[in-house]
Design an enzyme around this catalytic site. Structure first.
Site, PDB file in Angstrom:
ATOM      1  N   PRO A 112       0.807  -1.231   0.000  1.00  0.00           N
ATOM      2  CG  PRO A 112      -0.847  -1.560   1.615  1.00  0.00           C
ATOM      3  CD  PRO A 112       0.459  -2.099   1.142  1.00  0.00           C
ATOM      4  NE  ARG A 130      -5.126  -5.041 -22.556  1.00  0.00           N
ATOM      5  CZ  ARG A 130      -5.526  -4.093 -23.407  1.00  0.00           C
ATOM      6  NH1 ARG A 130      -4.859  -2.962 -23.469  1.00  0.00           N
ATOM      7  NH2 ARG A 130      -6.577  -4.270 -24.160  1.00  0.00           N
TER       8      ARG A 130
END
Length: 268
Positions: A97, A163
């Site tokens: 985080p 991708r």
């Protein structure tokens, strides 16, 4: 490029590598992913990889030693000696985080770096800080929330990188129309429509915008640009402000936004 993933749950990745169009990148090893379980490098009959935190508190903390042994095995398998390697050693990345939030620019950088990375997926209350201080080069976050482990974040990075590899998507131009892509000047992608021309849903008949049916490429391009501008102004004014500050809006863009009463200093 090669990514080595340190995870206590390698089985979570198996369906990910064999599903969807991005599997082309993994099956061809354009994105070569290798899974390493730190439990294989732990001592004792129980192969323990975690223990209670010093100072008390809830939960367990992943121990530094099994992770360090695992990392050394990865370095050896990569042929990356301690004092350096041809082209530089792959960075060690921890999903946390406190890390920098992952965005398109960062993904593009990873996709262009042939070294790949060593991805560390934490679990429990976290990882012994000494391993982080000694071994981790970068920390990455998906956003201001906490996951049960780093595996989902690792999959997100691998999916986004895969991708962008040549030949993975059916159309080479597909990813260039993604939201945040420089080809769109960093704006959000416009809405899309397909058959039928009129769809009858819960709000009654809804037609495809007429401009998309006319075959006039310049008008379609301008319509899509204006839709991107309008969507970005409404949903992500912070992104619009960044695009504006970078000088990527044309006079026509600004005129459209002014017509829509979007202030010149729009920010979230």
């Amino acid at each position: 490029m090669r990514f080595d993933v340190i995870t206590l749950f390698p089985e979570l990745f198996e369906p990910f590598f064999t599903s969807g169009i991005n599997r082309r990148a993994f099956e061809s090893r354009q994105v070569d992913v290798r899974l390493w379980n730190p439990r294989d490098f732990a001592e004792g009959n129980y192969r323990r990889v975690d223990d209670r935190p010093f100072g008390g508190g809830p939960g367990m903390v992943m121990m530094a030693e099994p992770l360090w042994r695992c990392l050394r095995a990865i370095r050896a398998d990569r042929g990356e000696v301690e004092q350096g390697a041809p082209g530089g050693r792959a960075p060690v990345v921890l999903f946390s985080p406190i890390g920098r939030r992952l965005d398109h620019a960062a993904v593009a950088d990873w996709a262009a770096d042939a070294r790949g990375a060593v991805l560390v997926c934490g679990r429990y209350e976290g990882i012994d800080q000494r391993f982080i201080d000694a071994c981790v080069d970068r920390q990455i976050s998906l956003g201001d929330f906490v996951l049960s482990g780093g595996e989902i974040a690792a999959m997100a990075l691998l999916d986004a990188v895969a991708r962008l590899q040549p030949g993975v998507l059916g159309d080479e131009g597909s990813h260039q129309q993604d939201s945040f892509n420089p080809a769109l000047d960093g704006l959000l992608d416009c809405p899309h429509h397909t058959r039928p021309e009129v769809w009858t849903g819960p709000q009654g008949p809804m037609a495809v915008p007429e401009v998309l049916l006319g075959g006039h490429h310049e008008r379609i391009a301008r319509y899509r640009r204006e839709q991107s501008l309008q969507l970005t102004a409404r949903e992500r004014p912070d992104v619009l402000a960044t695009v504006r500050e970078a000088g990527r809006l044309s006079r026509a863009d600004e005129a459209f936004l002014q017509q829509r009463k979007v202030p010149a200093d729009a920010r979230r």
